[in-house]
Structures are given as C-alpha cells and as structure tokens.
Write an enzyme that holds these catalytic residues in place. Structure first.
Site, PDB file in Angstrom:
ATOM      1  N   LYS A   1       0.830  -1.166   0.039  1.00  0.00           N
ATOM      2  CA  LYS A   1      -0.148   0.130  -0.026  1.00  0.00           C
ATOM      3  C   LYS A   1       0.964   1.388  -0.060  1.00  0.00           C
ATOM      4  CE  LYS A   1      -2.947   0.895   3.749  1.00  0.00           C
ATOM      5  NZ  LYS A   1      -2.768   2.463   4.152  1.00  0.00           N
ATOM      6  N   SER A   2       1.964   1.184   0.938  1.00  0.00           N
ATOM      7  CA  SER A   2       2.872   2.364   1.040  1.00  0.00           C
ATOM      8  C   SER A   2       3.442   2.654  -0.485  1.00  0.00           C
ATOM      9  CB  SER A   2       3.877   2.304   2.085  1.00  0.00           C
ATOM     10  OG  SER A   2       3.083   2.475   3.324  1.00  0.00           O
TER      11      SER A   2
ATOM     12  N   ASP B   1       2.173  -0.941  11.900  1.00  0.00           N
ATOM     13  CA  ASP B   1       1.010  -1.391  11.237  1.00  0.00           C
ATOM     14  C   ASP B   1       0.501  -2.791  11.558  1.00  0.00           C
ATOM     15  OD1 ASP B   1       0.428   1.072  10.311  1.00  0.00           O
ATOM     16  OD2 ASP B   1       1.677   0.611   8.261  1.00  0.00           O
TER      17      ASP B   1
ATOM     18  N   ARG C   1      -6.166   1.842  17.980  1.00  0.00           N
ATOM     19  CA  ARG C   1      -5.883   0.292  17.848  1.00  0.00           C
ATOM     20  C   ARG C   1      -5.630  -0.116  19.067  1.00  0.00           C
ATOM     21  NH1 ARG C   1      -3.177   0.497  11.975  1.00  0.00           N
ATOM     22  NH2 ARG C   1      -5.226   0.287  10.563  1.00  0.00           N
TER      23      ARG C   1
END
EC number: 2.5.1.19
Length: 432
Positions: free
Chosen positions: A23-24, A318, A349
């Site tokens: 994704k990055s 993450d 989170r």
C-alpha cells in the site's frame, strides 16, 4: 453496516499466497508518476480503496490514469509544478497517507487552490504534524483546529528549503516534506529520532530526483525534474503479517508467501515473530525496482512471549494488531510499549484490540502506550467489531482461526482498504 463475517477454527492452513501489492509503495508510485514527465507503467499496484483515493485525486489534478483495477496501470504525468487546479473538493476517503503526502505535493504549486477532505475517520486524524513543517517552508494551509484536522485548504506557494528535525519517526511526515522540497530551491532535509520506512527516498531516486541519505536524515535537492518509469510493486509485508501469524498459530500449517517486500525499514514483524519463536524462512531474496523482495515460508510453531517496543515500533507499527493475536497464543506475558501512535490510526487500535480480543477471552491490559497480554488462555468465539478498521478486521479473523466455536466480525468489508482479496485467500488456504 455490511453483513458480518463468520469464522470457525481451522484444522490447518496450507498453500501459496501472492499477497496484495504494498500500500505504501502503491501510493508513492501513483504520486510520483503523476508528477513525472511522460507515461509510467506500474505493475502489481494494490487494487484497494486507499490507492483508488489517491488515483482519483491525481486525476482531478490533471494526471491521466488508466487500468487502475488491472495488472498494469498507466499514468501520464503532468510534470512538477504543472498540476491543474481541481474543480471540486478532493476527497481522500479513508486514506491518511493520501492526505498527508498530497499536502506536500500541493503546497509548492504556486497559485493552486485545493480543498482536501475525507471520511469521518480521516477527518478526526491529526494533520498538524505534517502541516507545521510545511508552514515552515512557507506553505499556506488552513483547516479545523488551526490546521490540525481536515477539511484542509491549501494555497500553493513558492516554498523554501528547510532542515526539519522531526520529533517522531514518521514516514508520512518525512515524505510530505521531501515531496514539497522537490519544488523548493536548495536542499530540504528531514532528520528523525529513528529511521522510518524509506520507500519515498528509494522511489524519488528511481524517478530521477537527487536524494541524499545519512543515517536518520534524508534530503532532496530542488527544484527537481522527474522522469516516467516502469515499476513493479512488491507484495505488502503488512498484509503478509496476517498469514505469518496465522501460519504460526494454526496447528500443522505451512504457507508460502511469494514476492513480499522485505525492505529493512519494514521487517520489524519478522524480528518480533523470530523473538517469539516463529518458524519463518526468508527465501529467494532479490531486488525488484529498487526494493528488496523475498518469499516467506511459515510453519506452525509454539510461540513464547517477548517485549515489543523501542526502535522496533516504526518498523512494525501497522502489524501490532495481529502481533497482539500472536501474543494471545504465546506462552507468557508479552509487553507492547512505545506504541501510542496506534491511538490515532483508523481507530484507536490499542483500545480496539484490547476490547475485541477481550471479548474472545484474551487476558489483555491496555496501557497508555501499549498492551500487556498474558498468553496461553484459550480464545472463545464471540461477536466482535472491526470499528471500520481494516487491520483490526483482518487481525480478528486470524484470531477466529484458533478460537473455539464461531467468531462473528461486524463490518468486515473495510479490509478492502488494503487487502481486497483477504477473505478469498483465507478460504483458499484453510483446510476444514
């Protein structure tokens, strides 16, 4: 509210998975291709909601992007300093990366006016960490809470180079400042207490920018000129992490994860799982478009507790939700610390994982900057909530693979943000 996802214990997991594109890297590939001169081709781009948000914004700014859902994405860039003023508000959806990096892209485009917004979650997330250094460069940015929350308005200006010392290790802050520095005269540098992921530096260099790296300081010389490139996006180690944990905790399992990015600024999850006793082999190392890539083979193994904190955190931030699941299955007390950043992600989170794993019977204590998890207690299926957070949803699905009975996950579809094929891959590798 979407339909809940039901999951029961798996007897074993086996097979090969090509995890979704990173994704990055996908965000950065789209942005730099849009700022380059000529047509770039990107293979393996993540077909998720967040990169689609980036692509939609770049189209509104004049870039031509085709094949976004296919194996090869083509981007005809407009060139640095030549973005078009959009006719409407730029909607970043749920993507914090899109908003923070686009602030850097837009701030140095003289005379360009843009308004940036996103969904309810994104509008609650902190933006001042990016806005402040950009203002030091001369950027004109307005927004709620003195520019700390979206919606944000940007009036592009000719920026000046700065030497910014960041109080936190943040790839998004670093990337926003470096992107702004592409149009500033001179050397723009960012120094961090610990080196954050370096995808921006690698890709800027590939597109032709002059990038200097010295320890935890990265710099770019402007004004720059970017040239179109052909790129391949490796598999996302953050997505691979769900299978690394699942393959470790489900008995008699063996999974091969092919083509995963193993950039050393991202491999903290491998270090943490190794410390817990996981059986993970890194095979077939190679380099693809400037990024280290490998195949990861995981076999089930008894896990033991460890402490996760300090310099590991920027390299695995993450992956902490799914590492919390691993800790529930590990013998002893796992301590996760120095992770207060997780409170300002798509959800809080730390609070979310403590609450939802607690519903499954985990012995878990929430702390201001982390979690303490007493492993070895059997998880029991129950109704849990994703809190519209993709990493929470997938982490709870991994927990459901070892919880007795049935686990029902409310609002599971948020996984499409970063891993649209997750549930399909889960069905394929589990052996009933």
């Amino acid at each position: 509210m979407g339909q809940a996802f039901s999951i029961t214990p798996a007897r074993r997991l086996s097979g090969e998975i090509a995890v979704a594109g990173d994704k990055s890297i996908s965000h950065r590939a789209l942005m730099l291709a849009a700022l380059a001169e000529g047509e770039s081709v990107i293979e393996g781009l993540l077909p998720g909601d967040d990169p689609r948000s980036t692509a939609a914004c770049l189209r509104a700014l004049g870039a031509e992007i085709s094949g976004i859902d296919g194996p090869s994405v083509r981007v005809r860039g407009v060139g640095l300093g030549r973005l078009h003023e959009p006719a409407d508000v730029l909607d970043m959806g749920n993507s914090g990366t899109t908003m923070r990096l686009m602030l850097g892209v837009l701030a140095g485009q003289p005379g360009l006016f843009c308004t940036l917004t996103g969904d309810r979650s994104l509008r609650s997330r902190p933006m001042l960490r990016v806005v402040s250094p950009l203002r030091q460069m001369g950027a004109r940015i307005w927004g709620r809470e003195e520019g700390g929350r979206a919606p944000l308005a940007v009036w592009g200006e000719q920026l000046r180079a700065i030497d910014f010392v960041s109080p936190v290790a943040s790839a998004q802050v670093k990337s926003a400042v470096l992107l702004a520095g592409l149009l500033a005269e001179g050397l723009t540098s960012v120094s961090e207490p610990v080196r954050s992921r370096d995808h921006s530096e690698r890709m800027l260099r590939a597109f032709g920018a002059e990038v200097l790296v010295d320890g935890t300081t990265a710099a770019v010389r402007g004004p720059a000129r970017l040239r179109a490139q052909s790129l391949r996006v490796p598999g996302d180690i953050s997505s691979a992490a769900f299978w690394l944990v699942a393959g470790s905790i489900v008995p008699d399992s063996q999974l091969l994860l092919s083509g995963v990015g193993v950039n050393p600024t991202r491999t903290g999850v491998l270090d943490a799982l190794a410390a817990m006793g996981a059986d993970i082999a890194v095979e077939n190392r190679r380099e693809v478009c400037g990024e280290p890539v490998a195949d990861l083979r995981v076999r089930s193994a008894p896990l033991k507790a460890c402490t996760i904190g300090g310099e590991w955190i920027p390299r695995l931030v993450d992956e902490i939700p799914v590492l919390a699941v691993a800790a529930c299955c590990a013998a002893g007390k796992t301590v996760i610390r120095d992770a207060a950043e997780l409170r300002v992600k798509e959800s809080d989170r730390l609070a979310t994982m403590a609450r939802e794993l607690g519903r499954l019977g985990a012995h878990i204590e929430e702390r201001p900057d982390g979690l303490v998890i007493e492993g070895g207690h059997r998880l029991v299926g129950a109704g849990v909530e994703s809190h519209d957070d993709h990493r929470v949803a997938m982490s709870l699905a991994v927990a459901g693979l070892v919880a007795t009975g049935t686990t029902e996950i409310a609002d599971p579809d948020c996984a499409t943000v970063s891993y649209p094929q997750f549930y399909e891959h889960l069905a394929r590798v589990r052996q009933q």
